[in-house]
Structure formats: structure tokens, C-alpha cells
Design a protein around this motif. Structure first.
Motif, mmCIF file in Angstrom:
data_model
loop_
_atom_site.group_PDB
_atom_site.id
_atom_site.type_symbol
_atom_site.label_atom_id
_atom_site.label_comp_id
_atom_site.label_asym_id
_atom_site.label_seq_id
_atom_site.Cartn_x
_atom_site.Cartn_y
_atom_site.Cartn_z
ATOM 1 N N VAL A 10 88.500 -1.915 28.927
ATOM 2 C CA VAL A 10 87.617 -1.693 27.528
ATOM 3 C C VAL A 10 86.995 -2.476 26.961
ATOM 4 C CG1 VAL A 10 88.139 -0.598 25.396
ATOM 5 C CG2 VAL A 10 90.011 0.549 27.267
ATOM 6 N N THR A 11 85.816 -2.362 27.213
ATOM 7 C CA THR A 11 84.734 -3.244 26.540
ATOM 8 C C THR A 11 84.642 -3.047 24.875
ATOM 9 O OG1 THR A 11 82.782 -2.102 26.527
ATOM 10 C CG2 THR A 11 83.657 -3.834 28.193
ATOM 11 N N GLY A 12 84.370 -4.306 24.090
ATOM 12 C CA GLY A 12 84.689 -3.834 22.536
ATOM 13 C C GLY A 12 85.701 -3.643 21.821
ATOM 14 N N GLY A 35 88.279 -6.628 26.122
ATOM 15 C CA GLY A 35 87.093 -7.547 26.863
ATOM 16 C C GLY A 35 86.591 -7.334 24.909
ATOM 17 N N ASP A 36 86.026 -8.059 24.710
ATOM 18 C CA ASP A 36 85.148 -8.395 23.301
ATOM 19 C C ASP A 36 84.857 -9.704 23.596
ATOM 20 O OD1 ASP A 36 84.507 -8.441 20.309
ATOM 21 O OD2 ASP A 36 85.357 -6.726 20.888
ATOM 22 N N TYR A 86 86.987 2.435 33.109
ATOM 23 C CA TYR A 86 85.542 1.470 32.527
ATOM 24 C C TYR A 86 85.562 2.156 31.636
ATOM 25 C CZ TYR A 86 82.849 -2.133 32.151
ATOM 26 O OH TYR A 86 82.216 -3.478 31.528
ATOM 27 N N VAL A 87 85.628 1.670 30.948
ATOM 28 C CA VAL A 87 85.271 2.080 29.145
ATOM 29 C C VAL A 87 84.040 1.280 28.222
ATOM 30 C CG1 VAL A 87 85.731 2.907 26.694
ATOM 31 C CG2 VAL A 87 87.355 3.577 28.787
ATOM 32 N N ALA A 88 82.616 1.539 28.633
ATOM 33 C CA ALA A 88 81.915 1.182 28.323
ATOM 34 C C ALA A 88 81.636 1.248 26.556
ATOM 35 C CB ALA A 88 80.779 1.295 29.358
ATOM 36 N N ASN A 89 82.476 1.050 25.711
ATOM 37 C CA ASN A 89 82.574 1.372 24.613
ATOM 38 C C ASN A 89 81.406 -0.205 23.591
ATOM 39 O OD1 ASN A 89 84.362 1.740 22.069
ATOM 40 N ND2 ASN A 89 84.114 0.214 21.890
#
Length: 269
Positions: A10-12, A35-36, A86-89
Motif C-alpha cells: 500500500v503506497t501512501g 510505503g510512504d 498492489y494498492v496505488a494510493n
């Protein structure tokens, strides 16, 4: 998709919708890499998941940087398994109004190219295994538009278009895609544009808040998780959005005239 035991990035994920999605995935037994750019916030999210009995790791990562995306995927594979979801957030509002060249590069990098770069790394493996799931956190701005910020609106339109293309192109390979398009969500981004001195940015905030109720990040996460389970492409956490989108498509010129009137009304307040 049966979520239990899957591995996700998870991004952001340090705050807002990303954090809510990380929590919701972990609650369903997904092992999560957060991830961030906010390293402390990413680790705080992962720690909270572990303290609740889940499995999570964190890594400082720029969601738009290919090497950082590779780092997230490598961490997931080494600690858990190759990434299933994959979460493109991660997303940014960008500059108000038309912005400059650097502003456009910034907003397109985070809101669009980050998704493309992640997909390039993920798709070959997912094709080989016949499974995988890509979650694109876009915005209602990608279906309608956002007053005040051209870069945000255009980049979210592009994110929706890319998610559509992924779903069409790789659906027969067993790869699922969901595109998340909320209206107003109570996040730090929303608070920031509320408080800005820029009139175009405040116009955008007003248009979002008055178009429908502002919901919580947890509400968005719940709708997204249900979509991943069922394999649903379009996620509209605000039920009002579907009627707005239909109204736009039914008569484009009437819709544009209506948006102009709405903009004039907001500017006069």
C-alpha cells in the motif's frame, strides 16, 4: 479473491485512505507492506497493525520512483510472499489553476506514472502465475472534474483511463483491477486545501464538500475491500456519484454549463 494470507503493498500508507486500506487489508488476514515518504508514519501504521495481531512491514518509499517501488516489492517477497495485491494510493493535489511545467511533472508523476511504473514491474509475474490485483485509488475528479486544480483533475482522469486499460488488457490473464473514485474524504489533503490562502484551491475544496457528504477514509477502505473480494472494477464510495456521472454523459454541454454556473455561485460566496 480470498484475501486471507495474501501479500499486499500500500503506497501512501502513513495516513488517510492509504492507512485505512492497510488496516482493512490486515484485518482480513493480508500481510501488508506500507510505503510512504513519511517514514515515521509508515512505521507507525505497520506497528499498529502488528499490535492488533496482523503482519506488516514498512519502508520509506517514493511511490513514483521505480527503484523505491522495487524496494517495496522486494521487502514483501523477502518477509512474506511475492505481492498479490498492489494498492496505488499515494496522491497529491498539485498546484492550483494551470500551474507550471514543474507542477505538471510532479502531479503526473505521483498520480499517474507511479501506477504505470508499478504495473510494469508487477504484470509479468502476475501473468506467469495467472493472478494478481491492482487497486488504483483515483478520485471522482477522474470521472467528473475538480474546480480550481487542472493538474489534479487531468491526472485523475488519466489514472482512471489507465486502470480501465489494465482491466481490459489483462483481465483474461487472471489479473483483477479496481478503480476507487470517492468524492470528499476527511483526510489531511482535504484539511490542507480547506486552509490554504489560494482562492482556486479553496474553490476546489468548497466544490468537493458541497457536492456530497464528506466521508471517512475507513468508509472508502471498506468499499474498496468489498470490491477486491468481488472483483468489481469501479468503486464509488459516494452513492451520489453514479447519478452525477450519468448526468454528465447524458448531455455533456448541459453538464459543462451547469459546472460553470456552480463555479460562479461558489466564487460569489
Amino acid at each position: 479473491m480470498d484475501l486471507h494470507g495474501k501479500a499486499a503493498v500500500v503506497t501512501g500508507g502513513a495516513s488517510g485512505i492509504g492507512q485505512a486500506l492497510a488496516y482493512a487489508l490486515a484485518a482480513d488476514g493480508v500481510r501488508v507492506v506500507v510505503g510512504d515518504l513519511d517514514e515515521a508514519g509508515a512505521h507507525a501504521t505497520a506497528t499498529s497493525i502488528r499490535e492488533s495481531g496482523g503482519q506488516a512491514m514498512a519502508l520509506r518509499a517514493d511511490a513514483a520512483d521505480t527503484e523505491d517501488i522495487e524496494g517495496l516489492l522486494t521487502l514483501a517477497a523477502s518477509e512474506f510472499d511475492p505481492v498479490d495485491i498492489y494498492v496505488a494510493n499515494a496522491g497529491v493535489m498539485g498546484a492550483p489553476s494551470l500551474g507550471g511545467e514543474a507542477d505538471w511533472d510532479f502531479v503526473l508523476n505521483v498520480n499517474l506514472r507511479a501506477h504505470i511504473r508499478a504495473a510494469r514491474l508487477l504484470i509479468p509475474h502476475w501473468q506467469s502465475t495467472g493472478s494478481g490485483y491492482f487497486v488504483s485509488v483515483a478520485s471522482a475528479a477522474g470521472l467528473l472534474t475538480t474546480l480550481g486544480a487542472a493538474g489534479y483533475s487531468v491526472s485523475k482522469h488519466a489514472a482512471v483511463g489507465f486502470a480501465e486499460w489494465l482491466a481490459i488488457t489483462y483481465g483474461d490473464d487472471g489479473i483483477g483491477v479496481s478503480c476507487v473514485c470517492p468524492l470528499g474524504v476527511e483526510t489531511q489533503m482535504m484539511q490542507t486545501i480547506r486552509e490554504t490562502d489560494d482562492p482556486d484551491a479553496r474553490l476546489g475544496a468548497s466544490s468537493i464538500e458541497q457536492s456530497a457528504g464528506v466521508i471517512s477514509a475507513a468508509d472508502v477502505a471498506a468499499a474498496t475491500i468489498e470490491a477486491v473480494r468481488s472483483g468489481t472494477f469501479m468503486v464509488m464510495p459516494h452513492p451520489e456519484l453514479l447519478e452525477m456521472y450519468r448526468h454528465k454523459g447524458a448531455d455533456y454541454d448541459r453538464w459543462i454549463d451547469g459546472m460553470r454556473r456552480y463555479q460562479r455561485t461558489l466564487r460569489q460566496r
